[in-house]
Design an enzyme around this catalytic site. Sequence first.
Site, PDB file in Angstrom:
ATOM      1  N   VAL A  50       0.843  -1.199   0.000  1.00 33.21           N
ATOM      2  CA  VAL A  50       0.000   0.000   0.000  1.00 33.21           C
ATOM      3  C   VAL A  50       0.877   1.248   0.000  1.00 33.21           C
ATOM      4  O   VAL A  50       0.561   2.246  -0.655  1.00 33.21           O
ATOM      5  CB  VAL A  50      -0.961   0.005   1.220  1.00 33.21           C
ATOM      6  CG1 VAL A  50      -1.765   1.304   1.278  1.00 33.21           C
ATOM      7  CG2 VAL A  50      -1.897  -1.200   1.174  1.00 33.21           C
ATOM      8  N   CYS A  51       1.989   1.193   0.697  1.00 34.66           N
ATOM      9  CA  CYS A  51       2.859   2.364   0.876  1.00 34.66           C
ATOM     10  C   CYS A  51       3.275   3.043  -0.419  1.00 34.66           C
ATOM     11  O   CYS A  51       3.205   4.273  -0.515  1.00 34.66           O
ATOM     12  CB  CYS A  51       4.089   1.988   1.694  1.00 34.66           C
ATOM     13  SG  CYS A  51       3.705   1.395   3.348  1.00 34.66           S
ATOM     14  N   PRO A  52       3.697   2.306  -1.457  1.00 28.20           N
ATOM     15  CA  PRO A  52       4.138   3.009  -2.657  1.00 28.20           C
ATOM     16  C   PRO A  52       3.022   3.810  -3.323  1.00 28.20           C
ATOM     17  O   PRO A  52       3.285   4.827  -3.955  1.00 28.20           O
ATOM     18  CB  PRO A  52       4.657   1.913  -3.584  1.00 28.20           C
ATOM     19  CG  PRO A  52       4.413   0.623  -2.938  1.00 28.20           C
ATOM     20  CD  PRO A  52       3.931   0.867  -1.543  1.00 28.20           C
ATOM     21  N   ILE A  55       3.070   7.089  -1.240  1.00 28.18           N
ATOM     22  CA  ILE A  55       4.318   7.844  -1.358  1.00 28.18           C
ATOM     23  C   ILE A  55       4.430   8.476  -2.745  1.00 28.18           C
ATOM     24  O   ILE A  55       4.764   9.653  -2.875  1.00 28.18           O
ATOM     25  CB  ILE A  55       5.524   6.940  -1.039  1.00 28.18           C
ATOM     26  CG1 ILE A  55       5.466   6.513   0.435  1.00 28.18           C
ATOM     27  CG2 ILE A  55       6.831   7.657  -1.350  1.00 28.18           C
ATOM     28  CD1 ILE A  55       6.416   5.380   0.793  1.00 28.18           C
TER      29      ILE A  55
END
Length: 182
Positions: A50-52, A55
């Site tokens: 999920v992070c990318p 970001i």
Amino acid sequence: MAERLVGRPAPDFTLETANGDGKDFGKVSLSDYKGKWLVLYFYPLDFTFVCPTEITALSEANEVFKGLNTEVLGVSVDSKHSHRAWINTPKNDNGLGQLNHPLGADITKQVARDYGVLIEEEGIALRGLFIIDPQGELKYQVVNHNDVGRSVEETLRVLQALQSGGLCPMNWKAGDKHLVAK
């Protein structure tokens, strides 16, 4: 019991960073943002799923944030070396590619702890996002479960509402009228 952060001076920090270019390292402190707004966000770990999406979306909105006198800083408990490796990994290999903002390395987990987002038993941060004003006062925080990504549009909406200096009703957007106290 959790301590309230909003309306108080933001917890101070100094972090080593991987610059968004994927080449250089740096160091950043809260005082470096004096005179500017700061969107400080925490994410669990590098090389996750999920992070990318968050970001890179925040990075792509960088010019909009800059136009609002706002800098963006991402933070996780990973090292600056891990951050740089992730930035230098192609997007189609679960990498980030180049970013328009740095990623801070909170190896000691102290910054995540100070901002109340550290999951102590796992040693990682929740998805916390904080807006800090040019004088260093924490104006906004949202913390959510790590399975759910945040919204750049909502972050921008709240930032613009805070910068507008007025009373903003639900769903207020830039250009809308403020509420008038009677």
